[in-house]
Write a protein that holds these residues in place. Structure first.
Motif: not given
Length: 350
Positions: A137, A141, A182, A185-186, A192
């Motif tokens: 994560a 980002q 995503t 990851l969330d 995240w």
């Protein structure tokens, strides 16, 4: 260019015989016999290798007087074209949302295959890389910017990590692969913060590529790059994938066997949508993504409707045999049978 000319055959990767059984339906029940006409479709690039192969086999062996073209535009564009009635069916790796403009009762989900979303990286002296969800994560980002960061070193205590800058590669188009990555990851990491969806606001210093092939190309050509790519394209370009730490605390490689293990624990919803991401199981690869076809609940053109049903029936029966050849896991037989029943609901006007 015709669909037949675009078929891609990739190396065989075997799945354990006791894992996912191909839906056993002989020759597909004559699903193409006597069918004619042309179909256009667009959508997910994630399953493109599988779809091109199956379309070629269907036209050659079942419906020689028909033609089907699938354009791997990405899930977002596929759903957009489906909503505007510009295609006869669409491929998507993400579910339909209110923003897609598709009426809930106007379509059915048809699950087709599943596969790992690999996390390939380009570090010539690092042959094996392990990444936990929190580390992954923060890499994507841009909170971790160098390969010798302590968090990466903690996941890889025996690796000689360089001080190379990390280049994050992501999709430029609306993508179901992005949505699944995503979403994983969330769910898997509290760190995240970019949300989940077909598109997200990636860090400004990252690089964007069109479709899975575009992301794969960035990773292959850029020292220090990392991205997220379907197994078929990662295999074709001989990219090196990271092992990802799963819910049971095991670092797992993105193989079909590991995707199969993830599918075994997935809960299937009434509309046949399902989510194998971050599944439990020591052998499960945690970023295993499903993919679907969107078919209309009713076709005004009877010829098109019959051809859609014939082709999708083939995908769910004999077509499943092509899954492993193209680096995809076939559906569990129970789910394939449910998908065939879903297909039976599709109406065609006389």
């Amino acid at each position: 260019m015709t669909t037949k000319a675009r078929v891609k055959i990739l190396p065989l990767m075997a799945v354990g015989a006791l894992a996912l059984g191909v839906a056993a339906c002989g020759s597909g029940g004559g699903s193409g016999e006597g069918l004619t006409g042309e179909l256009t479709a667009a959508g997910a690039s994630f399953p493109d290798a599988f779809y091109q192969d199956v379309i070629g086999k269907y036209l050659d062996n079942e419906a020689p007087d028909a033609n089907i073209e699938y354009d791997p535009t990405g899930s977002g564009t596929g759903k957009e074209k489906f909503s505007e009635d510009l295609v006869d069916f669409a491929g998507t790796d993400s579910l339909v949302s209110d923003e897609d403009g598709i009426e809930a009762d106007s379509f059915y989900y048809v699950p087709t295959v599943a596969a790992p979303i690999t996390i390939p990286y380009n570090l010539k002296d690092v042959k094996e890389l392990k990444l936990s969800p929190d580390t992954l994560a923060d890499i994507f980002q841009a909170k971790i910017t160098k390969w010798n960061d302590p968090a990466i070193a903690k996941d890889n205590p025996d690796a000689k990590l360089p001080s190379t800058e990390i280049t994050v590669a992501h999709r430029s188009d609306g993508s179901g692969t992005t949505s699944n990555f995503t979403t994983y990851l969330d769910d898997a990491s509290d760190k995240w913060k970019l949300g989940a969806g077909d598109t997200v606001e990636w860090p400004k210093n990252s690089k964007a590529g069109e479709k899975n092939t575009g992301v794969a190309d960035i990773v292959k050509k850029t020292e220090g790059a990392i991205g997220y790519v379907d197994l078929a394209d990662a295999t074709e370009l001989k990219l090196t994938p990271a092992q990802i730490k799963n819910k049971d605390g095991e670092f797992v490689e993105p193989t079909l066997e590991a995707a199969t293990a993830a599918l075994e624990g997935a809960e299937v919803n009434e509309d046949l949508s399902y989510n194998p991401l971050n599944a439990t199981g020591a052998e499960a690869y945690p970023i295993t993504a499903p993919t679907f076809l969107l078919v209309k609940a009713e076709y005004d053109d009877a010829e098109k409707g019959k051809l859609v049903k014939g082709f999708v029936e083939y995908v769910l029966t004999d077509g499943q045999k092509a899954a492993e050849d193209n680096n995809f896991a076939p559906l569990p037989k129970e789910l394939a049978d449910k998908a065939l029943k879903q297909l039976d609901k599709v109406k065609t006007k006389k």
